[in-house]
Motif scaffolding. Structure first.
Motif, PDB file in Angstrom:
ATOM      1  N   UNK A 349       0.798  -1.230   0.000  1.00  0.00           N
ATOM      2  CA  UNK A 349       0.000   0.000   0.000  1.00  0.00           C
ATOM      3  C   UNK A 349       0.829   1.277   0.000  1.00  0.00           C
ATOM      4  N   UNK A 350       1.962   1.289   0.650  1.00  0.00           N
ATOM      5  CA  UNK A 350       2.655   2.549   0.921  1.00  0.00           C
ATOM      6  C   UNK A 350       3.801   2.839  -0.035  1.00  0.00           C
ATOM      7  N   UNK A 351       4.034   1.997  -1.020  1.00  0.00           N
ATOM      8  CA  UNK A 351       5.016   2.332  -2.038  1.00  0.00           C
ATOM      9  C   UNK A 351       4.393   3.172  -3.139  1.00  0.00           C
ATOM     10  N   UNK A 352       5.150   3.480  -4.158  1.00  0.00           N
ATOM     11  CA  UNK A 352       4.646   4.211  -5.324  1.00  0.00           C
ATOM     12  C   UNK A 352       4.832   3.334  -6.559  1.00  0.00           C
ATOM     13  N   UNK A 353       4.348   3.838  -7.691  1.00  0.00           N
ATOM     14  CA  UNK A 353       4.475   3.074  -8.931  1.00  0.00           C
ATOM     15  C   UNK A 353       5.909   3.014  -9.438  1.00  0.00           C
ATOM     16  N   UNK A 354       6.785   3.862  -8.921  1.00  0.00           N
ATOM     17  CA  UNK A 354       8.177   3.893  -9.362  1.00  0.00           C
ATOM     18  C   UNK A 354       9.158   3.437  -8.294  1.00  0.00           C
TER      19      UNK A 354
END
Length: 534
Positions: A349-354
């Protein structure tokens, strides 16, 4: 009647002149105007000759009807009409803006403010103007406040007006699209404080949060794989099934058209949280959290065959992902991955797409009084399972290692000793890994999933592993004189440690027994965690 027809065509021509699109530059010449008018109306714009219809006459009498001459209006230069719309030519009538795009931006923003998040998200892909309006901070701020804002307490009317003006100033100071990104970011981690509190409920038997499965289901978390081949073609695959155990989840992807295994260029794994919006479209707006990404070199060099049956071959190319390819063709049949529960909610949940989620360091307090800190007090929880059932589960506490056993860059923890019959653990069922795709299914023997959780003396997760493993026949040495049967070996190793499991197959009981289990921890990991120099 002739005069009436002439007036009709003259009125039609005047209407064409009035409705002609505005153009730039010099208009057509008089001859060009005449030819164009004649092409449209069928009559020359000069003097139009109209022949009246012939009246009924007596036999053998002929009269020539006089030609009625209708004077035409003075020739007005007709604008040039281009035949097609190009980058440098003037737009024709069919390329002119429609009625919606002619509206003032204030009215359009008012109309768009009545849309929900999904419609406003989708309308930004129409054209550049709608893209800019769909990123308007004012609309998304109102939507964000309505969905996730705190409930207003009673305030005097004067104070509300002042706060509204200050809020409007804050909204306009933000860069364009800020509140849109914040809305979807909050949507992905909505009630983050709530589920973080729920993650504090630790299961003392596993050392992991006891509510992990419930939180993942309530937050509607799924996992998707995006692959691209060497020609740059991409494809995204949604999960087909998920199997939850008490310390890991096994996810399978088996639907869709996969590229050939040898043509894979990149493979990316994302945790996705979709918003529950009322729409039949499956591709709803959601938040993506990058969990792992592998390039072509990693896929080709680290690929290791761990098992096969009559239809598929299992290729393990990362500690947690295995690919099933059709035998003889090497086209992908399915992909299977196993995720450990340790920080799984945060990673999904807490990461980003990059950028993936960054794990925080959880170092224990430095203990000067204990010279053997980092060598004792370990607790191990290990599970062997597949996508259907649990094969073996064991819980072992008070594991230690003496300083003389620290060698070869590893700290050795003896969990099950071959000489101690009371520690030997039976396995329920055979070691196998069932698989299933759209049309076929099967079982690969001597393969399963292993979930391992090693906790330090403070009962914090120290080394967590969830990976497919394979069992191989071992005839090099006899492990025990108390059992008569074939000996098997399960091995696993990564940068942080390794595991060795020795099993024996008893034909009379038709059952496996685990007679030896040793866990090795990298000395560098222990020194970094406990601040030592072993």
């Amino acid at each position: 009647m002739a005069i009436g027809r002439g007036q009709l065509f003259r009125s039609f021509r005047e209407g064409l002149l009035k409705n002609a699109p505005p153009t730039e530059g010099r208009g057509p010449t008089g001859k060009e105007n005449s030819r164009l008018c004649e092409k449209i109306t069928g009559f020359s714009p000069g003097t139009q000759s109209v022949e009246p219809p012939t009246l009924p006459q007596k036999k053998n009498r002929k009269k020539k009807a006089a030609k009625a001459t209708v004077p035409c209006q003075p020739v007005v230069p007709l604008p040039r009409v281009p035949t097609k719309c190009t980058g440098h030519a003037v737009k024709p009538a069919e390329c002119t803006p429609n009625h919606i795009e002619r509206m003032p931006p204030e009215i359009l923003l008012k109309i768009l403010s009545y849309l929900d998040a999904l419609s406003l998200f989708s309308i930004g892909f129409i054209n550049k103007r709608f893209y800019e309006m769909a990123h308007n901070n004012g609309m998304w701020h109102k939507m964000y406040s309505a969905e996730y804002g705190h409930s207003k307490k009673w305030r005097p009317k004067r104070l509300d007006e002042v706060l509204d003006k200050l809020s409007a100033v804050v909204v306009q100071e933000r860069p364009e699209g800020y509140w849109r990104r914040l809305y979807f970011r909050t949507m992905a981690g909505f009630n983050e404080t709530k589920w973080r509190k729920e993650l504090r409920d630790i299961n003392p038997f596993t050392g992991l949060p006891s509510q992990t499965e419930r939180i993942l289901r309530s937050q509607r978390v799924t996992w998707e794989i995006t692959v691209s081949d060497k020609w740059g073609l991409e494809g995204t695959f949604e999960q087909s099934r998920a199997y939850f155990s008490d310390s890991s989840v096994t996810v399978c992807w088996s639907s869709g058209r996969w590229p050939s295994f040898h043509q894979l260029s990149t493979l990316q794994l994302d945790g996705v949280k979709r918003q529950a919006l009322s729409s039949p479209n499956i591709n709803k707006p959601g938040w993506r959290s990058l969990m792992a990404k592998f390039d072509r070199d990693t896929i080709s060099k680290s690929g290791q065959v761990i098992g096969r049956d009559q239809l598929v071959t299992l290729v393990l190319f990362s500690p947690s992902i295995v690919i099933g390819v059709w035998r003889g063709r090497w086209s992908i049949a399915f992909v299977m991955a196993s995720f450990h529960y340790h920080r799984l909610v945060e990673r999904s949940l807490l990461g980003t797409s990059m950028c993936p989620y960054s794990m925080p360091e959880n170092k224990p307090p430095f203990d000067d009084a204990d010279p053997d800190s980092g060598l004792h007090g370990y607790t191990l929880r290990i599970i062997l399972h597949n996508t259907v059932t649990q094969i073996m589960a064991g819980h072992f506490s008070q594991l230690y290692c003496s300083k003389c056993q620290v060698h070869g860059g590893f700290i050795q923890l003896n969990v099950i000793n071959r000489g101690s019959l009371s520690q030997h653990t039976p396995l329920s069922g055979r070691i196998s890994l069932p698989w299933k795709c759209e049309a076929l299914e099967g079982t690969v023997e001597n393969c399963c999933m292993m979930s391992l959780t090693l906790m330090d003396e403070y009962q914090n997760p120290f080394w967590c592993v969830s990976t497919p493993v394979s069992m191989a026949l071992n005839n090099k040495e006899s492990f025990s004189n108390d059992y008569e049967g074939q000996n098997f070996l399960i091995k696993y190793q990564d940068a942080e440690g390794k595991v060795r499991m020795d099993l024996v197959w008893l034909e009379e009981q038709r059952q496996y027994f685990l007679i030896n289990l040793v866990v090795f921890i990298a000395t560098a990991k222990v020194n970094k965690h406990f601040g030592r120099a072993y």
